[in-house]
Scaffold this motif. Structure first.
Motif, PDB file in Angstrom:
ATOM      1  N   GLU A 270     -18.558  49.337  22.672  1.00  0.00           N
ATOM      2  CA  GLU A 270     -19.887  48.998  23.166  1.00  0.00           C
ATOM      3  C   GLU A 270     -19.759  48.344  24.533  1.00  0.00           C
ATOM      4  O   GLU A 270     -18.810  47.610  24.800  1.00  0.00           O
ATOM      5  CB  GLU A 270     -20.595  48.053  22.215  1.00  0.00           C
ATOM      6  CG  GLU A 270     -21.049  48.706  20.945  1.00  0.00           C
ATOM      7  CD  GLU A 270     -21.960  47.797  20.139  1.00  0.00           C
ATOM      8  OE1 GLU A 270     -22.612  48.327  19.247  1.00  0.00           O
ATOM      9  OE2 GLU A 270     -22.006  46.593  20.388  1.00  0.00           O
TER      10      GLU A 270
ATOM     11  N   THR B  36     -30.574  42.009  28.575  1.00  0.00           N
ATOM     12  CA  THR B  36     -29.262  42.576  28.287  1.00  0.00           C
ATOM     13  C   THR B  36     -29.465  43.889  27.559  1.00  0.00           C
ATOM     14  O   THR B  36     -30.438  44.062  26.831  1.00  0.00           O
ATOM     15  CB  THR B  36     -28.391  41.652  27.414  1.00  0.00           C
ATOM     16  OG1 THR B  36     -29.034  41.473  26.165  1.00  0.00           O
ATOM     17  CG2 THR B  36     -28.156  40.326  28.070  1.00  0.00           C
ATOM     18  N   ARG B  37     -28.571  44.811  27.793  1.00  0.00           N
ATOM     19  CA  ARG B  37     -28.622  46.098  27.109  1.00  0.00           C
ATOM     20  C   ARG B  37     -27.217  46.418  26.637  1.00  0.00           C
ATOM     21  O   ARG B  37     -26.280  46.411  27.423  1.00  0.00           O
ATOM     22  CB  ARG B  37     -29.116  47.201  28.027  1.00  0.00           C
ATOM     23  CG  ARG B  37     -29.181  48.546  27.348  1.00  0.00           C
ATOM     24  CD  ARG B  37     -29.736  49.608  28.301  1.00  0.00           C
ATOM     25  NE  ARG B  37     -29.937  50.852  27.620  1.00  0.00           N
ATOM     26  CZ  ARG B  37     -29.005  51.772  27.434  1.00  0.00           C
ATOM     27  NH1 ARG B  37     -27.788  51.572  27.885  1.00  0.00           N
ATOM     28  NH2 ARG B  37     -29.286  52.885  26.802  1.00  0.00           N
ATOM     29  N   THR B  38     -27.094  46.685  25.359  1.00  0.00           N
ATOM     30  CA  THR B  38     -25.806  47.072  24.800  1.00  0.00           C
ATOM     31  C   THR B  38     -25.872  48.542  24.444  1.00  0.00           C
ATOM     32  O   THR B  38     -26.799  48.982  23.771  1.00  0.00           O
ATOM     33  CB  THR B  38     -25.477  46.241  23.545  1.00  0.00           C
ATOM     34  OG1 THR B  38     -25.472  44.867  23.912  1.00  0.00           O
ATOM     35  CG2 THR B  38     -24.126  46.611  22.981  1.00  0.00           C
ATOM     36  N   SER B  39     -24.911  49.315  24.931  1.00  0.00           N
ATOM     37  CA  SER B  39     -24.895  50.744  24.623  1.00  0.00           C
ATOM     38  C   SER B  39     -23.510  51.154  24.152  1.00  0.00           C
ATOM     39  O   SER B  39     -22.535  50.435  24.310  1.00  0.00           O
ATOM     40  CB  SER B  39     -25.315  51.581  25.830  1.00  0.00           C
ATOM     41  OG  SER B  39     -24.301  51.614  26.791  1.00  0.00           O
TER      42      SER B  39
ATOM     43  N   THR C  10     -21.996  46.048  27.370  1.00  0.00           N
ATOM     44  CA  THR C  10     -23.203  45.241  27.559  1.00  0.00           C
ATOM     45  C   THR C  10     -23.470  45.083  29.044  1.00  0.00           C
ATOM     46  O   THR C  10     -22.588  44.734  29.812  1.00  0.00           O
ATOM     47  CB  THR C  10     -23.043  43.858  26.901  1.00  0.00           C
ATOM     48  OG1 THR C  10     -22.796  44.042  25.506  1.00  0.00           O
ATOM     49  CG2 THR C  10     -24.295  43.023  27.079  1.00  0.00           C
ATOM     50  N   TYR C  11     -24.710  45.359  29.434  1.00  0.00           N
ATOM     51  CA  TYR C  11     -25.162  45.227  30.813  1.00  0.00           C
ATOM     52  C   TYR C  11     -26.109  44.034  30.885  1.00  0.00           C
ATOM     53  O   TYR C  11     -26.943  43.847  30.009  1.00  0.00           O
ATOM     54  CB  TYR C  11     -25.920  46.480  31.257  1.00  0.00           C
ATOM     55  CG  TYR C  11     -25.114  47.738  31.171  1.00  0.00           C
ATOM     56  CD1 TYR C  11     -24.339  48.156  32.248  1.00  0.00           C
ATOM     57  CD2 TYR C  11     -25.121  48.514  30.027  1.00  0.00           C
ATOM     58  CE1 TYR C  11     -23.589  49.323  32.174  1.00  0.00           C
ATOM     59  CE2 TYR C  11     -24.382  49.678  29.940  1.00  0.00           C
ATOM     60  CZ  TYR C  11     -23.622  50.078  31.014  1.00  0.00           C
ATOM     61  OH  TYR C  11     -22.889  51.216  30.930  1.00  0.00           O
ATOM     62  N   PHE C  12     -25.999  43.236  31.934  1.00  0.00           N
ATOM     63  CA  PHE C  12     -26.869  42.095  32.161  1.00  0.00           C
ATOM     64  C   PHE C  12     -27.645  42.373  33.445  1.00  0.00           C
ATOM     65  O   PHE C  12     -27.040  42.677  34.473  1.00  0.00           O
ATOM     66  CB  PHE C  12     -26.055  40.812  32.309  1.00  0.00           C
ATOM     67  CG  PHE C  12     -25.212  40.514  31.097  1.00  0.00           C
ATOM     68  CD1 PHE C  12     -25.753  39.841  30.021  1.00  0.00           C
ATOM     69  CD2 PHE C  12     -23.897  40.933  31.034  1.00  0.00           C
ATOM     70  CE1 PHE C  12     -24.982  39.578  28.902  1.00  0.00           C
ATOM     71  CE2 PHE C  12     -23.115  40.668  29.921  1.00  0.00           C
ATOM     72  CZ  PHE C  12     -23.666  39.991  28.842  1.00  0.00           C
TER      73      PHE C  12
ATOM     74  N   ASN D  93     -21.972  38.959  33.684  1.00  0.00           N
ATOM     75  CA  ASN D  93     -22.016  38.139  32.475  1.00  0.00           C
ATOM     76  C   ASN D  93     -23.341  37.397  32.396  1.00  0.00           C
ATOM     77  O   ASN D  93     -24.104  37.376  33.370  1.00  0.00           O
ATOM     78  CB  ASN D  93     -20.821  37.169  32.440  1.00  0.00           C
ATOM     79  CG  ASN D  93     -20.790  36.254  33.635  1.00  0.00           C
ATOM     80  OD1 ASN D  93     -21.766  35.575  33.931  1.00  0.00           O
ATOM     81  ND2 ASN D  93     -19.652  36.221  34.329  1.00  0.00           N
TER      82      ASN D  93
ATOM     83  N   ARG E 175     -32.440  43.951  24.873  1.00  0.00           N
ATOM     84  CA  ARG E 175     -32.872  42.642  24.392  1.00  0.00           C
ATOM     85  C   ARG E 175     -33.322  41.800  25.566  1.00  0.00           C
ATOM     86  O   ARG E 175     -32.607  41.694  26.553  1.00  0.00           O
ATOM     87  CB  ARG E 175     -31.724  41.930  23.681  1.00  0.00           C
ATOM     88  CG  ARG E 175     -31.366  42.579  22.354  1.00  0.00           C
ATOM     89  CD  ARG E 175     -30.174  41.911  21.799  1.00  0.00           C
ATOM     90  NE  ARG E 175     -29.023  42.388  22.605  1.00  0.00           N
ATOM     91  CZ  ARG E 175     -27.783  42.051  22.381  1.00  0.00           C
ATOM     92  NH1 ARG E 175     -27.484  41.216  21.451  1.00  0.00           N
ATOM     93  NH2 ARG E 175     -26.804  42.539  23.117  1.00  0.00           N
TER      94      ARG E 175
ATOM     95  N   GLY F 287     -28.476  52.817  22.934  1.00  0.00           N
ATOM     96  CA  GLY F 287     -28.275  51.397  22.752  1.00  0.00           C
ATOM     97  C   GLY F 287     -29.561  50.679  22.503  1.00  0.00           C
ATOM     98  O   GLY F 287     -30.577  51.274  22.170  1.00  0.00           O
TER      99      GLY F 287
ATOM    100  N   GLU G  53     -27.672  44.270  38.565  1.00  0.00           N
ATOM    101  CA  GLU G  53     -26.763  44.202  37.421  1.00  0.00           C
ATOM    102  C   GLU G  53     -25.727  43.115  37.674  1.00  0.00           C
ATOM    103  O   GLU G  53     -25.186  43.002  38.769  1.00  0.00           O
ATOM    104  CB  GLU G  53     -26.070  45.547  37.218  1.00  0.00           C
ATOM    105  CG  GLU G  53     -25.302  45.625  35.927  1.00  0.00           C
ATOM    106  CD  GLU G  53     -24.751  47.020  35.664  1.00  0.00           C
ATOM    107  OE1 GLU G  53     -23.658  47.092  35.079  1.00  0.00           O
ATOM    108  OE2 GLU G  53     -25.390  48.002  36.034  1.00  0.00           O
TER     109      GLU G  53
END
Length: 67
Positions: A3, A53-56, A5-7, A29, A66, A63, A26
């Protein structure tokens, strides 16, 4: 599959017909995205901003987002 995670910090600007999203930034952290959002909040012309945040799952691109 791993996975990822993008912030993202997303500013909003005043437009003629209301509010428009600005250019997303982007970050690496959660601390960096909060710092970027704080810096954006001090920029003239911006109404507000948000962080998300996006988790893919890597290659599939599927994904969840959130706030």
């Amino acid at each position: 599959m791993a996975e990822v995670t993008y912030f993202v910090a997303l500013p909003f600007i005043a437009a003629e017909d209301g509010v428009a999203a600005g250019e997303p930034t982007e970050c690496f952290n959660p601390t960096a995205v909060v710092m970027r959002a704080e810096a954006l909040s001090r920029k003239p012309g911006l109404m507000t901003n948000c962080t998300a945040t996006r988790t893919s799952r890597g290659q599939t691109g599927r994904g969840r987002l959130r706030p």
